[in-house]
Motif scaffolding. Structure first.
Motif, PDB file in Angstrom:
ATOM      1  N   LEU A   1       0.796  -1.071  -0.107  1.00 50.99           N
ATOM      2  CA  LEU A   1       0.092   0.119   0.396  1.00 50.99           C
ATOM      3  C   LEU A   1       0.927   1.295  -0.475  1.00 50.99           C
ATOM      4  CD1 LEU A   1      -2.771  -1.343   2.588  1.00 50.99           C
ATOM      5  CD2 LEU A   1      -3.129  -0.771   0.023  1.00 50.99           C
TER       6      LEU A   1
ATOM      7  N   SER B   1      -7.986  10.025  -9.023  1.00 54.16           N
ATOM      8  CA  SER B   1      -8.603   9.425  -8.988  1.00 54.16           C
ATOM      9  C   SER B   1      -7.602   8.246  -8.553  1.00 54.16           C
ATOM     10  CB  SER B   1      -8.886   8.200 -10.902  1.00 54.16           C
ATOM     11  OG  SER B   1      -7.444   8.411 -11.114  1.00 54.16           O
ATOM     12  N   TYR B   2      -6.484   9.320  -7.905  1.00 51.03           N
ATOM     13  CA  TYR B   2      -6.238   8.253  -6.732  1.00 51.03           C
ATOM     14  C   TYR B   2      -5.851   7.506  -5.537  1.00 51.03           C
ATOM     15  CZ  TYR B   2      -1.171   6.171  -7.128  1.00 51.03           C
ATOM     16  OH  TYR B   2      -0.733   5.375  -7.307  1.00 51.03           O
ATOM     17  N   LEU B   3      -6.980   8.416  -5.010  1.00 49.26           N
ATOM     18  CA  LEU B   3      -7.504   7.800  -3.562  1.00 49.26           C
ATOM     19  C   LEU B   3      -8.836   6.600  -4.447  1.00 49.26           C
ATOM     20  CD1 LEU B   3      -9.154  11.267  -2.167  1.00 49.26           C
ATOM     21  CD2 LEU B   3      -7.141   9.729  -1.830  1.00 49.26           C
ATOM     22  N   GLY B   4      -9.764   6.609  -5.386  1.00 51.13           N
ATOM     23  CA  GLY B   4     -10.333   5.740  -5.551  1.00 51.13           C
ATOM     24  C   GLY B   4      -9.398   4.203  -5.583  1.00 51.13           C
TER      25      GLY B   4
ATOM     26  N   MET C   1      -6.705   3.267  -4.189  1.00 49.31           N
ATOM     27  CA  MET C   1      -6.048   3.341  -3.035  1.00 49.31           C
ATOM     28  C   MET C   1      -7.651   2.457  -1.719  1.00 49.31           C
ATOM     29  SD  MET C   1      -2.957   3.992  -2.245  1.00 49.31           S
ATOM     30  CE  MET C   1      -3.361   3.282  -0.406  1.00 49.31           C
ATOM     31  N   TRP C   2      -9.094   2.898  -2.383  1.00 49.46           N
ATOM     32  CA  TRP C   2     -10.098   1.976  -1.726  1.00 49.46           C
ATOM     33  C   TRP C   2      -9.975   1.310  -2.274  1.00 49.46           C
ATOM     34  CZ3 TRP C   2     -13.074   1.876   2.481  1.00 49.46           C
ATOM     35  CH2 TRP C   2     -13.990   1.124   1.528  1.00 49.46           C
ATOM     36  N   LEU C   3      -9.700   0.642  -3.570  1.00 51.07           N
ATOM     37  CA  LEU C   3      -9.993  -0.528  -4.704  1.00 51.07           C
ATOM     38  C   LEU C   3      -8.509  -1.723  -4.384  1.00 51.07           C
ATOM     39  CD1 LEU C   3     -10.709  -2.638  -6.489  1.00 51.07           C
ATOM     40  CD2 LEU C   3      -9.551  -1.169  -8.013  1.00 51.07           C
TER      41      LEU C   3
ATOM     42  N   LEU D   1      -7.226  -1.425  -0.887  1.00 45.82           N
ATOM     43  CA  LEU D   1      -7.438  -1.988   0.628  1.00 45.82           C
ATOM     44  C   LEU D   1      -8.192  -2.659  -0.114  1.00 45.82           C
ATOM     45  CD1 LEU D   1      -7.371   1.600   2.811  1.00 45.82           C
ATOM     46  CD2 LEU D   1      -5.617  -0.316   2.441  1.00 45.82           C
ATOM     47  N   LEU D   2      -9.356  -2.863  -0.603  1.00 48.48           N
ATOM     48  CA  LEU D   2     -10.629  -3.342  -0.655  1.00 48.48           C
ATOM     49  C   LEU D   2      -9.803  -4.932  -0.438  1.00 48.48           C
ATOM     50  CD1 LEU D   2     -13.389  -4.396  -0.565  1.00 48.48           C
ATOM     51  CD2 LEU D   2     -13.643  -3.552  -2.720  1.00 48.48           C
TER      52      LEU D   2
ATOM     53  N   SER E   1      -8.214  -6.825   1.481  1.00 40.89           N
ATOM     54  CA  SER E   1      -8.683  -6.868   2.463  1.00 40.89           C
ATOM     55  C   SER E   1      -9.002  -8.551   2.831  1.00 40.89           C
ATOM     56  CB  SER E   1     -10.393  -5.920   3.380  1.00 40.89           C
ATOM     57  OG  SER E   1      -9.292  -5.159   3.146  1.00 40.89           O
TER      58      SER E   1
END
Length: 382
Positions: free
Chosen positions: A159, A177-180, A182-184, A186-187, A190
């Motif tokens: 990460l 679009s980097y936050l999106g 990063m969320w992907l 992280l998901l 998980s």
């Protein structure tokens, strides 16, 4: 195998500190073997991409990437061919860290090359494979039987590498679009960790099922011998006491002869449960054969073992079909003080002392070759 999870099992899936030595050894061996297999595949596939780099990049950029790929291939090959690592979890963690660190470092070093492409060009679509490398590695965590805590520890560098690439700037993932992305990531991490925990739960269930005696719940002899060897080796290396208690139920054959094998099985179960409930969590109870049990007590000298036996006998070993208490003849040996050359010899010493106790009238304990057996009356609490 029971599908329900106890609180203890959930705890073991979250962090690894409570795992038994058998689970640790099996899990470590599996992680190391899978890390070596994956590394072997990567050592072959990684340099094949050099031809693509030659097509995408001009010299000296493709030469720089080719050097990175050759170095990565050598690192993967060394892990696949030469790493053995033993059967400890530290060696398993080292193998997994080695496997993940190579592509992580490659990603950080190669990512700036991607920015020279127009995002709408065909070359950029091929070069996107570089940007998605952390996603591939996070998904790869699902291959290994690891805990939730281990999943977090191993996913964090991936990460951070992805975040570092965002600071550099990315043609594949513009910063807005980097936050999106990063969320992907992280998901995906998980989900991969949950899949790895599921593997671990299945492994633990299989090992527990195969390592325990079905009738008594004690460890089966085959696994018990392995665990005794491990504890004996640890005691010798660290010069820590290790007591071995040999327990033989008195007159057990008469129970089977007079009351049948069902009653005999009940007496065995009750005696084993009394042993299991009366000992510390780190002590091991092994069904050695028939009505014989071994108790392995790490960090315990002979006086400490006697104290534990005092408690066990005060609580009792169950009741025979005729209403009388079930008794046992017991021999105790200690690994450091008596310095046997092997765990097998330690068992022989404890076994011999059990027979001394048996010949002295049963229902007593022998702690030494010349020592008088310790009787029930001497062990009764004041």
């Amino acid at each position: 195998m029971d599908g329900d999870l106890s609180l203890a099992q959930v705890h073991d899936l979250i962090q690894p500190r409570g795992h038994s030595p058998v689970i640790q050894r099996r899990r470590a061996a599996l992680i190391v073997s899978r890390a070596r297999i994956v590394a072997g595949v990567f050592s072959i596939l990684t340099p094949l991409w050099i031809a693509i780099d030659m097509y995408l990049f001009a010299w000296p950029e493709w030469g720089y990437l080719a050097a990175l790929r050759i170095a990565a291939s050598i690192a993967f090959g060394a892990l696949a061919l030469y790493y053995r690592g033993g059967e400890g979890m530290k060696q398993a963690w080292a193998a997994l860290a080695w496997l993940l660190s190579v592509p992580t470092l490659f990603f950080i070093a190669s990512h700036p090359m991607v920015n020279q492409f127009d995002p709408d060009s065909p070359a950029a679509a091929i070069a996107a494979g570089y940007a998605f490398l952390p996603f591939v590695m996070c998904a790869g965590l699902s291959v290994f039987p690891i805990t939730a805590l281990e999943g977090i520890v191993f996913a964090t560098p991936l990460l951070l590498a992805h975040l570092t690439a965002g600071v550099y700037g990315s043609a594949i993932f513009p910063f807005n679009s980097y936050l999106g992305a990063m969320w992907l990531l992280l998901l995906l991490s998980s989900v991969a960790t949950l899949a790895a925990m599921s593997q671990l739960h299945f492994l633990m269930a299989l090992v527990n099922q195969s390592s325990h005696d079905k009738l008594t719940g004690a460890y089966a002899r085959r696994i018990g011998e392995e665990m005794l060897n491990l504890q004996f080796g640890n005691a010798r290396r660290n010069k820590r006491p290790l007591s071995l208690v040999f327990v033989d139920l008195d007159d057990f054959k008469k129970v089977n002869d007079r009351f049948g094998h069902e009653e005999g099985d009940r007496v065995l179960r009750d005696a084993a449960q009394s042993l299991l409930k009366g000992l510390r969590q780190g002590d091991l109870v092994i069904r050695w054969g028939g009505e014989e049990f071994l108790i392995v007590m790490p960090d315990t000298d002979t006086p400490g073992a006697l104290t534990a036996i005092r408690r066990l006998r005060a609580d009792g070993l169950g009741v025979r079909p005729d209403g009388k208490p079930q008794t046992a003849s017991i021999g105790i040996a200690e690994a450091i003080a008596e310095a046997p050359e092997s765990s097998t010899r330690l068992v022989e010493i404890a076994d011999h002392r059990m027979y001394v106790a048996k010949q002295a009238g049963k229902d007593c304990i022998c702690t030494g070759e010349e020592a008088a057996p310790v009787t029930r009356e001497e062990l009764e609490p004041a």
